[in-house]
Design a protein around this motif. Sequence first.
Motif, short mmCIF file in Angstrom:
data_model
loop_
_atom_site.label_atom_id
_atom_site.label_comp_id
_atom_site.label_asym_id
_atom_site.label_seq_id
_atom_site.Cartn_x
_atom_site.Cartn_y
_atom_site.Cartn_z
N GLU A 79 0.84 -1.20 0.00
CA GLU A 79 0.00 0.00 0.00
C GLU A 79 0.87 1.25 0.00
O GLU A 79 0.63 2.19 0.76
N TRP A 80 1.90 1.27 -0.85
CA TRP A 80 2.91 2.32 -0.83
C TRP A 80 2.30 3.72 -0.92
O TRP A 80 2.64 4.60 -0.15
N GLY A 81 1.41 3.94 -1.84
CA GLY A 81 0.79 5.26 -2.02
C GLY A 81 0.05 5.70 -0.77
O GLY A 81 0.19 6.83 -0.31
N SER A 82 -0.74 4.81 -0.19
CA SER A 82 -1.48 5.12 1.03
C SER A 82 -0.54 5.35 2.19
O SER A 82 -0.77 6.24 3.03
N PHE A 83 0.52 4.54 2.24
CA PHE A 83 1.51 4.70 3.31
C PHE A 83 2.14 6.10 3.25
O PHE A 83 2.19 6.80 4.26
N ILE A 84 2.59 6.52 2.06
CA ILE A 84 3.20 7.84 1.90
C ILE A 84 2.20 8.94 2.24
O ILE A 84 2.53 9.89 2.95
N ASP A 85 0.97 8.82 1.74
CA ASP A 85 -0.07 9.82 2.05
C ASP A 85 -0.27 9.95 3.55
O ASP A 85 -0.37 11.06 4.07
N ASN A 86 -0.31 8.83 4.26
CA ASN A 86 -0.51 8.85 5.71
C ASN A 86 0.65 9.53 6.42
O ASN A 86 0.45 10.33 7.33
N VAL A 87 1.88 9.23 6.00
CA VAL A 87 3.06 9.83 6.62
C VAL A 87 3.09 11.34 6.37
O VAL A 87 3.32 12.13 7.29
N VAL A 88 2.82 11.75 5.15
CA VAL A 88 2.91 13.17 4.80
C VAL A 88 1.75 13.97 5.39
O VAL A 88 1.95 15.08 5.89
N ARG A 89 0.58 13.43 5.37
CA ARG A 89 -0.60 14.21 5.78
C ARG A 89 -0.99 14.03 7.24
O ARG A 89 -1.68 14.88 7.79
N PHE A 90 -0.59 12.92 7.87
CA PHE A 90 -1.07 12.67 9.22
C PHE A 90 0.03 12.52 10.27
O PHE A 90 0.12 13.33 11.17
N LYS A 91 0.86 11.49 10.14
CA LYS A 91 1.83 11.25 11.21
C LYS A 91 2.99 10.39 10.73
O LYS A 91 2.87 9.63 9.77
N PRO A 92 4.11 10.51 11.42
CA PRO A 92 5.26 9.65 11.11
C PRO A 92 4.91 8.19 11.40
O PRO A 92 3.99 7.89 12.16
N SER A 93 5.68 7.29 10.79
CA SER A 93 5.47 5.86 11.00
C SER A 93 6.81 5.17 11.17
O SER A 93 7.83 5.65 10.71
N VAL A 94 6.74 4.02 11.80
CA VAL A 94 7.92 3.17 11.95
C VAL A 94 7.67 1.91 11.14
O VAL A 94 6.59 1.31 11.21
N ILE A 95 8.66 1.54 10.35
CA ILE A 95 8.58 0.35 9.51
C ILE A 95 9.58 -0.68 10.02
O ILE A 95 10.70 -0.34 10.39
N LYS A 96 9.16 -1.94 10.02
CA LYS A 96 10.04 -3.03 10.42
C LYS A 96 10.23 -3.98 9.24
O LYS A 96 9.27 -4.38 8.60
N ARG A 97 11.49 -4.26 8.94
CA ARG A 97 11.82 -5.27 7.95
C ARG A 97 12.83 -6.20 8.60
O ARG A 97 13.93 -5.77 8.94
N ASN A 98 12.44 -7.44 8.79
CA ASN A 98 13.25 -8.41 9.52
C ASN A 98 13.55 -7.83 10.89
O ASN A 98 12.64 -7.54 11.65
N ARG A 99 14.81 -7.60 11.20
CA ARG A 99 15.13 -7.03 12.52
C ARG A 99 15.45 -5.53 12.45
O ARG A 99 15.82 -4.92 13.44
N ASP A 100 15.32 -4.95 11.27
CA ASP A 100 15.64 -3.54 11.08
C ASP A 100 14.39 -2.68 11.19
O ASP A 100 13.33 -3.04 10.71
N TYR A 101 14.57 -1.51 11.81
CA TYR A 101 13.50 -0.54 11.96
C TYR A 101 13.94 0.76 11.32
O TYR A 101 15.11 1.13 11.38
N LEU A 102 13.00 1.47 10.71
CA LEU A 102 13.30 2.80 10.19
C LEU A 102 12.08 3.68 10.38
O LEU A 102 10.96 3.21 10.48
N ALA A 103 12.34 4.96 10.45
CA ALA A 103 11.26 5.94 10.63
C ALA A 103 10.98 6.62 9.30
O ALA A 103 11.90 6.96 8.57
N ALA A 104 9.72 6.82 9.01
CA ALA A 104 9.29 7.60 7.85
C ALA A 104 8.60 8.84 8.41
O ALA A 104 7.70 8.74 9.24
N ILE A 105 9.08 10.00 7.97
CA ILE A 105 8.57 11.26 8.53
C ILE A 105 8.51 12.30 7.41
O ILE A 105 9.40 12.35 6.56
#
Length: 146
Positions: free
Chosen positions: A22-48
Amino acid sequence: MTLPKEGVIMREVINATDARKEWGSFIDNVVRFKPSVIKRNRDYLAAISLEHFDLVLTPYRFTLEYEKEADGSFSGSLKELDLLANADSLEALKTEIVQELVEYAHEYMNEFDKYYNAPNRKPHFPYVMRVIIQKDKEAIRSLIDA
């Protein structure tokens, strides 16, 4: 539902696979509403969003320390990054310092591993990011207190 161990902060984490689906929805949510944290395997990153990131970086401003030289020119340095410049006037000095900031920020990011892992340069990272996310040199100039 598993509750976190005592002392662990609960956070909303999005699985990377779900974000990718849901890449488009994910980006829209981060830009318009709030930052998010993504987990891939044991790695975490913040989208802001840049707007939110700029707010986080608000305390990171620059202090221009300067003096008038015997020849009438102005020499100055940024207290936070040890960048130096000399110019004919205070306004020209600020312009030179902005150019030095832009060049340093790009150099830092182009050689990130080297700069970020150097003990004396690691603290520069939030200042570099503050410069990188600005729209233009005038916005960078507004971050300099003289």
